[in-house]
Design an enzyme around this catalytic site. Structure first.
Site, PDB file in Angstrom:
ATOM      1  N   ASP A   1      -9.096   8.450  36.762  1.00  0.00           N
ATOM      2  CA  ASP A   1     -10.547   8.239  36.834  1.00  0.00           C
ATOM      3  C   ASP A   1     -11.257   9.420  36.173  1.00  0.00           C
ATOM      4  O   ASP A   1     -10.650  10.471  35.945  1.00  0.00           O
ATOM      5  CB  ASP A   1     -11.007   8.101  38.290  1.00  0.00           C
ATOM      6  CG  ASP A   1     -10.769   9.369  39.104  1.00  0.00           C
ATOM      7  OD1 ASP A   1      -9.665   9.951  38.988  1.00  0.00           O
ATOM      8  OD2 ASP A   1     -11.677   9.805  39.831  1.00  0.00           O
TER       9      ASP A   1
ATOM     10  N   GLU B   1      -9.746  10.747  41.852  1.00  0.00           N
ATOM     11  CA  GLU B   1      -9.756  12.177  42.131  1.00  0.00           C
ATOM     12  C   GLU B   1     -11.166  12.749  42.091  1.00  0.00           C
ATOM     13  O   GLU B   1     -11.490  13.687  42.801  1.00  0.00           O
ATOM     14  CB  GLU B   1      -8.878  12.913  41.106  1.00  0.00           C
ATOM     15  CG  GLU B   1      -8.575  14.366  41.453  1.00  0.00           C
ATOM     16  CD  GLU B   1      -9.603  15.372  40.957  1.00  0.00           C
ATOM     17  OE1 GLU B   1      -9.553  16.526  41.430  1.00  0.00           O
ATOM     18  OE2 GLU B   1     -10.457  15.036  40.127  1.00  0.00           O
TER      19      GLU B   1
HETATM   20 ZN   LIG Z   1      -9.591  16.536  36.946  1.00  0.00          ZN
END
Ligand SMILES: [Zn+2]
Length: 448
Positions: A92, A155
């Site tokens: 992501d 994340e």
């Molecule tokens: Zn990163």
């Protein structure tokens, strides 16, 4: 360093393919933040499965992470008794709003005159994906040790992977974790990150009136919430700009120095503006706490009218020193805020999160092997550097495998990569060197 030239040549051969794949990945706007279209995030998850399948990872698959986006996982066998190395990155990316001031379209990768590839995620962390891809390709089907792949899908936002890892320790257990989601100070100068600050956050709400009232009729005696909030926030720093919160730990940095020019370039500080705080630059950004007001609920200038504000809310983040206890640090910040009550205003403080700080054991032979692998790939010894950023998953990996080495590195240089900001970019040469370093590292750990 004997086989380094051969390895460098092997990396060079696959670089055109790696960069083509990187560009294809940058084109997928995989922003996993709430409110963004989930379709490209899922598309990206599928693309990562394809990426590692193409690298020869049999059985690579999407694994559902309860409450969040799936991660990509593979468990590739090695010779009996060989160690296990887990390679981590995330698929992501941060959002890339036009308001950040991009020079190019963020999801259309563009090679600049400087040779860097520009685009959201080109560095953070799609560079990590192709470094792992290249590593697997060069290791070939006869891998010298067992390798696990773990690619996270969220994340940059509220991650659900930490709980999932801790609930499935066997699946994620390894002897070494390679987190390719960080980088050295400047391109061509190898850095091994040996400490991460933690990140704790809370909100503070200040109330002084039951509702907004005319600032001319009532201003002068009844305090407005904004004035009280400004007083409270002013207590967070001393005149020097050092964090001044009782009970908050501080430290000093013993590794390499942060280069002031690199820091000035990376931080985008205006010329003539002074630095905050005291101690060396490395102390201030890697070893000491820093507290920041991230946002406030208040009227904008355009909306402002002649009223005393009854209530103002702020969100604060505090980066905490490596080695400190995150819960204790947040408790110190919250009780400091609660104790500040100018004019007996009402103050409410609420916890948002605790993210733990982290220190690498530099005497661990696997960590030493990582330093040697960097030296082989770059031709110079790595610097031991810190990072003010936090990687909360690291604490979960430590719980799963307390004796495992954690290697933090990657192609996101501090000086120019501009991760999370406009005009994010990566230097392809850095991807090549890091791929060589990882192959070297895997072979060295397998030989042990
Ligand atoms: Zn990163």
């Amino acid at each position: 360093m004997s086989d380094t030239p051969a390895l460098t040549a092997d990396v060079a051969k696959i670089m055109p393919d790696m960069l083509e794949r990187l560009e294809a990945l940058v084109r997928i706007p995989s922003v996993a933040f709430p409110g963004f279209d989930p379709a490209p995030v899922h598309e990206m998850g599928d693309a990562v499965v394809e990426l590692f399948t193409a690298a020869g990872a049999a059985g690579v698959r999407l694994v559902e992470v309860p409450g969040g986006y799936p991660c990509v996982f593979a468990d590739l066998p090695g010779p009996d008794g060989s160690p296990t190395i887990l390679l981590y990155a995330h698929y992501d990316v941060q959002p890339a709003p036009a308001s950040q001031g991009w020079s190019t379209s963020p999801f259309e990768p563009t090679t600049g005159e400087d040779g860097r590839i520009y685009g959201r995620g080109a560095a953070d962390d799609k560079s990590g994906l192709v470094i792992h891809y290249g590593t697997l390709r060069l290791l070939g089907p006869d891998r010298p040790c067992r390798i696990k792949i773990l690619i996270e899908g969220e994340e940059e936002t509220i991650s659900h992977l930490e709980d999932f890892v801790e609930a499935n320790p066997e699946m994620f257990r390894a002897d070494a974790y390679v987190i390719a989601d960080i980088g050295g100070q400047v391109v061509g100068r190898p850095g091994l990150t040996t400490a991460l600050r933690g990140d704790v956050a809370c909100t503070v709400t200040v109330r002084t009136l039951e509702f907004p009232v005319h600032s001319g009729l009532f201003g002068g005696a009844a305090p407005d919430a904004m004035t009280a909030m400004i007083r409270i926030l002013d207590t967070l720093h001393d005149d020097n700009g050092d964090t001044a919160i009782p009970g908050v730990d501080s430290g000093s940095w013993e590794g390499a120095a942060m280069d002031e020019d690199v820091y000035r370039q990376g931080s985008a500080i205006l010329s003539g503006v002074d630095f905050l705080g005291s101690g060396s630059l490395s102390d201030r950004i890697w070893a000491k706490p820093s507290v920041t007001v991230l946002g406030m609920d208040l009227p904008t200038v355009a909306e402002a009218s002649n009223v005393l504000l009854p209530e103002v809310r702020a969100k604060l983040s505090m980066r905490i020193a490596p080695g400190s206890d995150a819960d204790a640090q947040l408790a110190a910040l919250m009780s400091h805020l609660e104790a500040q009550r100018p004019w007996n205003c009402v103050v409410e403080v609420e916890k948002v999160k605790t993210g733990h700080a982290f220190k690498v054991d530099e005497s661990n032979p696997v960590v030493i092997a990582a330093g040697k692998a960097l030296e082989a790939a770059y031709g110079s010894a790595p610097e031991s550097i810190g990072s003010g950023a936090s990687i909360p998953l690291v604490a979960s990996l430590q719980r799963v495998a307390p004796d495992a080495a954690i290697i933090l590195w990657g192609a996101e240089d501090t000086a120019k990569a501009r991760i999370h900001a406009s005009d994010e970019s990566v230097d392809p040469e850095e991807i090549a060197r890091m791929t060589a370093a990882q192959v070297e590292f895997v072979r060295a750990v397998a030989r042990r």
